[in-house]
Design an enzyme around this catalytic site. Structure first.
Site, PDB file in Angstrom:
ATOM      1  N   PHE A   1      36.701  45.677  42.588  1.00  0.00           N
ATOM      2  CA  PHE A   1      37.708  44.626  42.325  1.00  0.00           C
ATOM      3  C   PHE A   1      37.859  44.717  40.732  1.00  0.00           C
ATOM      4  O   PHE A   1      38.057  45.822  40.098  1.00  0.00           O
ATOM      5  CB  PHE A   1      37.335  43.318  42.754  1.00  0.00           C
ATOM      6  CG  PHE A   1      37.438  43.198  44.548  1.00  0.00           C
ATOM      7  CD1 PHE A   1      38.653  43.206  44.980  1.00  0.00           C
ATOM      8  CD2 PHE A   1      36.275  43.195  44.894  1.00  0.00           C
ATOM      9  CE1 PHE A   1      38.913  43.307  46.393  1.00  0.00           C
ATOM     10  CE2 PHE A   1      36.309  43.395  46.488  1.00  0.00           C
ATOM     11  CZ  PHE A   1      37.562  43.236  47.233  1.00  0.00           C
ATOM     12  N   SER A   2      37.718  43.400  39.847  1.00  0.00           N
ATOM     13  CA  SER A   2      38.122  43.626  38.790  1.00  0.00           C
ATOM     14  C   SER A   2      37.210  44.354  37.524  1.00  0.00           C
ATOM     15  O   SER A   2      37.662  44.246  36.436  1.00  0.00           O
ATOM     16  CB  SER A   2      38.523  42.175  38.149  1.00  0.00           C
ATOM     17  OG  SER A   2      39.545  41.605  38.703  1.00  0.00           O
ATOM     18  N   VAL A   3      36.156  44.667  38.008  1.00  0.00           N
ATOM     19  CA  VAL A   3      35.275  45.554  37.189  1.00  0.00           C
ATOM     20  C   VAL A   3      36.186  46.709  36.948  1.00  0.00           C
ATOM     21  O   VAL A   3      36.258  47.377  35.891  1.00  0.00           O
ATOM     22  CB  VAL A   3      34.040  46.065  37.949  1.00  0.00           C
ATOM     23  CG1 VAL A   3      33.319  46.977  37.058  1.00  0.00           C
ATOM     24  CG2 VAL A   3      33.215  44.586  37.974  1.00  0.00           C
TER      25      VAL A   3
ATOM     26  N   LYS B   1      39.128  46.596  35.885  1.00  0.00           N
ATOM     27  CA  LYS B   1      39.960  46.407  34.602  1.00  0.00           C
ATOM     28  C   LYS B   1      39.094  47.008  33.425  1.00  0.00           C
ATOM     29  O   LYS B   1      39.594  47.479  32.508  1.00  0.00           O
ATOM     30  CB  LYS B   1      39.985  44.769  34.474  1.00  0.00           C
ATOM     31  CG  LYS B   1      40.880  44.155  35.486  1.00  0.00           C
ATOM     32  CD  LYS B   1      41.058  42.599  35.324  1.00  0.00           C
ATOM     33  CE  LYS B   1      42.028  42.108  36.217  1.00  0.00           C
ATOM     34  NZ  LYS B   1      41.719  41.956  37.420  1.00  0.00           N
TER      35      LYS B   1
END
Length: 386
Positions: free
Chosen positions: A103-105, A107
């Site tokens: 998921f947002s890791v 980013k």
């Protein structure tokens, strides 16, 4: 334990517990993906074992062990390194070869790759976004800079509510292909969705506002500036140089646009390699991978005032956010990458520690789980310092 035989997920339920336990490690069975090729694998050295049942932390008026905290936070797999060597590795619902969505890791990984392109002169953090993407001129991004995008300080009207079935995120997920098409529309893809996001009524740079489409925009900029696909760039500049043991992959929309805000899927050990590279100031496997000055800037810069006006202050009251990484305190000794449903990279420079966590927490953004995970990470860091 493995759940390869079920309960298997569908496009309609793959992020819903308990289907997510299978879904998070089988994303390529559910969605179109682009491979991030590994090269020659570099083995991770082994250090003295850290007994996770012997590490204790205070929580909710009592105490629990690290192993109990991992269970309470729906951990699928967990790994700790001390001074570059693995000291704890714990698999629950996945196998070492499974590629788990982070998921947002994603980013944070994407912004690290952006640092490579900055060093090469292909990207300028102070340049207007429209220098790279004139297509977004009429959107919130029409008068902001790449730095605003990197630091989540774009003035934009978008509400990051993962549970609203009719909200911005629901429409966004249809655009990226993560939800079945339906009455919400939005099936024209990520780029069209991003280019239609409106501006808010405050200046760019004024406040931290967590908006995932900013990071998909960053991936779009990376592809436009380099002339290559994101997956190939990540492979050549990061995955192969760091000696990843397995190919990673990233979800793509119906037009091939990569979900750089949240679609990277990787094994636990390769996520640890990436974290150890960050702890090494951008160097790993005897090679310079990410520019050291890009890592230094993440640790030293970041606008504390903008952070203080944002919505994540309760997690890190004295924190900052720079180039898609969290710096929890004014003393830059800890660096975090965090994704929904319990995905973490936690780097403690003073303790020589890297910890990575892949999870299937039922609630996407769960404050209590985040605080318990932080207590867990801090307790392990304290044990490693002793």
């Amino acid at each position: 334990m493995t759940l390869t035989d079920g309960p298997q997920a569908t496009l309609a339920n793959w992020r819903q517990h308990p289907h997510s336990i299978w879904g998070f490690t089988h994303v390529d069975r559910l969605l179109p993906v682009a491979p991030v090729a590994a090269g020659e694998a570099v083995a991770l050295p082994r250090g003295a074992d850290l007994d996770l049942t012997a590490v204790s932390l205070a929580w909710d008026g009592g105490r629990m062990t690290a192993r109990q905290a991992l269970a309470a936070t729906h951990t699928d797999a967990f790994l700790v390194m001390k001074d570059g060597a693995v000291v704890a590795e714990h698999y629950v619902t996945q196998q070492p070869e499974d590629r788990h969505i982070v998921f947002s890791v994603s980013k944070s990984v994407t912004a690290a790759l952006a640092g490579v392109l900055v060093e090469q002169g292909l990207l300028d953090p102070d340049a207007p976004v429209v220098h790279y993407l004139p297509e977004v001129k009429a959107s919130a991004y029409g008068d902001c800079t790449l730095r605003h995008v990197l630091d989540m300080t774009v003035s934009i009207r978008f509400t990051e509510d993962y549970l609203d079935p009719l909200g911005d995120v629901a429409r966004y997920r249809v655009a990226m292909g993560w939800n079945p098409p339906g009455a919400l529309g939005g099936g024209d893809g990520l780029h069209r969705f991003i280019a239609g996001l409106p501006r808010a009524d405050y200046p760019h740079g004024h406040r931290f506002h967590y908006v995932s489409p900013n990071s998909d925009l960053l991936g779009w900029i990376i592809e436009r500036a380099s002339g290559e696909t994101f997956a190939r760039l990540l492979s050549r500049h990061v995955w192969q140089p760091m000696g990843a043991a397995q190919d990673a992959f990233i979800t793509i929309d119906r037009h091939g646009a990569p979900r750089t805000a949240g679609g990277i899927c990787t094994s636990l050990a390769d996520l640890a390699r990436f974290g150890e590279m960050m702890r090494g100031g951008g160097a790993f496997n005897g090679r310079r991978i990410i520019p050291e000055r890009w890592i230094d800037d993440i640790l030293q810069a970041g606008d504390a005032a903008a952070w203080s006006r944002g919505e994540l202050v309760p997690l890190f009251p004295d924190g900052r956010y720079r180039s898609k990484w969290y710096v929890p305190s004014p003393s830059p000794s800890v660096l975090c990458a965090i994704g929904i449903h319990g995905q973490w990279i936690y780097v403690d420079f003073d303790a020589g520690m890297v910890a990575v966590k892949q999870s299937s927490q039922p609630i996407p953004a769960d404050d209590a789980m985040d605080h318990l995970t932080l207590a867990l990470m801090r307790a392990i860091a304290g044990e490693l310092r002793a």
